[in-house]
Design a protein around this motif. Structure first.
Motif, short mmCIF file in Angstrom:
data_model
loop_
_atom_site.label_atom_id
_atom_site.label_comp_id
_atom_site.label_asym_id
_atom_site.label_seq_id
_atom_site.Cartn_x
_atom_site.Cartn_y
_atom_site.Cartn_z
N GLU A 105 0.83 -1.22 0.00
CA GLU A 105 0.00 0.00 0.00
C GLU A 105 0.86 1.26 0.00
N LEU A 106 2.17 1.11 0.26
CA LEU A 106 3.03 2.29 0.44
C LEU A 106 3.93 2.58 -0.77
N ILE A 107 3.76 1.80 -1.84
CA ILE A 107 4.69 1.90 -2.97
C ILE A 107 4.66 3.29 -3.61
N LEU A 108 3.45 3.77 -3.90
CA LEU A 108 3.36 5.08 -4.56
C LEU A 108 3.86 6.20 -3.65
N LYS A 109 3.54 6.09 -2.37
CA LYS A 109 3.98 7.13 -1.42
C LYS A 109 5.52 7.27 -1.45
N LYS A 110 6.20 6.12 -1.42
CA LYS A 110 7.67 6.16 -1.42
C LYS A 110 8.19 6.80 -2.71
N LEU A 132 -6.17 -1.76 -4.84
CA LEU A 132 -4.84 -1.39 -4.35
C LEU A 132 -4.30 -0.10 -4.97
N LEU A 133 -4.63 0.17 -6.24
CA LEU A 133 -4.14 1.40 -6.88
C LEU A 133 -4.75 2.63 -6.20
N THR A 134 -6.04 2.52 -5.87
CA THR A 134 -6.70 3.63 -5.17
C THR A 134 -6.14 3.79 -3.77
N ILE A 135 -5.95 2.69 -3.07
CA ILE A 135 -5.40 2.76 -1.71
C ILE A 135 -4.00 3.38 -1.76
N ASN A 136 -3.16 2.96 -2.72
CA ASN A 136 -1.83 3.56 -2.87
C ASN A 136 -1.95 5.07 -3.07
N SER A 137 -2.93 5.49 -3.88
CA SER A 137 -3.10 6.92 -4.17
C SER A 137 -3.49 7.69 -2.90
N LEU A 138 -4.42 7.10 -2.13
CA LEU A 138 -4.87 7.79 -0.91
C LEU A 138 -3.77 7.81 0.16
N VAL A 139 -2.94 6.81 0.17
CA VAL A 139 -1.84 6.77 1.15
C VAL A 139 -0.75 7.79 0.77
N ALA A 140 -0.56 7.97 -0.54
CA ALA A 140 0.48 8.92 -1.00
C ALA A 140 0.04 10.37 -0.84
#
Ligand SMILES: Nc1ncnc2c1ncn2[C@@H]1O[C@H](COP(=O)(O)OP(=O)(O)OP(=O)(O)O)[C@@H](O)[C@H]1O
Length: 257
Positions: A105-110, A132-140
């Motif tokens: 979930e943290l890939i995009l944020k990093k 997962l793509l949306t979750i990555n976006s919201l985490v970033a």
């Protein structure tokens, strides 16, 4: 100070891409340096900026799945202050490929953190799903803009997306905030449009800006020419509405800071 904004609604066709392309182009015209990251496998934001999505050398898929830096994926759109990380249909397989990876979930944020300071604002175009793509976006993201189409069942979709935002805030990104709502495709002649605006404003209790974007034929045409509305017909109602949204966005940030 740079800021990352996810444009999010799991419902399809509500104006996410239109908001991403046009708000970012308007902010770029106002002198802000903008990066748009297309995290939707449909790649409509990519083509909305005139980029042939079937012909991109490096896309957001390469970054998310193969760890290629976003810097290497960035395309200079040859419009002052405006840059894009493109997407294409290859991204559709990413959710499966990333399942099972640590900290998936943290890939995009990093990736975003490596380039964040190079831009005033980074906009992320979320796909129409809760995967997962949306979750990555919201985490970033630091904040969320929610486009809502003025149509039947609009509010039901809103309570569903609020559940997702609450979940992400609780477990992965506690500082995520809702910043604004874009009431998209407003048709002032119908009671339904007017009712949706009233209900959405009541739902958010005046805590966020709610900008109305009219249903506008020029806005509907612009994507097929691959240009933001401001470069297509800067005088039409749609272009003016997105310029007003850009003003509201900047005013909101001044108030917050
Ligand atoms: N204000 C508007 N007036 C007229 N047409 C609009 C307006 N906003 C969006 N559209 C059109 O409505 C359609 C859906 O909009 P858009 O692609 O922005 O939604 P989306 O939420 O990104 O969709 P998806 O979920 O498929 O990614 C597009 O054809 C777009 O051109």
């Amino acid at each position: 100070m740079s800021k990352v904004i996810a444009v999010f609604n799991q419902k399809g066709g509500v104006g996410k891409t239109t908001t991403n392309v046009n708000l970012s182009a308007c902010l770029a015209k106002k002198g802000k340096k903008i990066l748009v990251i297309d995290v939707d496998p449909q790649g409509n934001t990519t083509s909305g900026f005139g980029i042939d999505k079937n012909n991109v050398e490096v896309s957001v898929y390469d970054s998310l799945v193969d760890g290629v830096s976003l810097k290497e994926a960035v395309i200079d759109l040859n419009t002052e202050n405006l840059f894009l990380v493109p997407s294409n249909v290859e991204l559709a397989g990413a959710e499966i490929e990333l399942t099972g990876r640590d900290e998936r979930e943290l890939i995009l944020k990093k990736l975003v953190n490596e380039i964040k300071e190079d831009y005033d604002f980074i906009f992320i175009d979320c796909p129409p799903s809760l995967g997962l793509l949306t979750i990555n976006s919201l985490v970033a993201a630091d904040s969320v803009i929610i486009p809502i189409q003025c149509e039947y069942y609009a509010l039901e979709g809103v309570s569903q997306l609020m559940d997702t935002i609450r979940l992400v805030k609780k477990s992965l990104n506690p500082t995520l905030e809702i910043e604004g709502v874009v009431l998209s495709m407003f048709d002032g002649r119908t009671n339904l449009s007017i009712q949706v605006v009233e209900e959405v404003k009541k739902f958010f209790k005046g805590k966020v800006y709610t900008t109305i974007i009219p249903r506008n034929v020029r806005l509907a045409e612009a994507p097929s020419y691959g240009v933001p509305i401001i470069d297509y017909d800067s005088k039409c109602k749609g272009a003016q509405a997105y310029m007003e949204l850009a003003d509201e966005f900047l005013e909101y940030l001044e108030d917050v800071i």
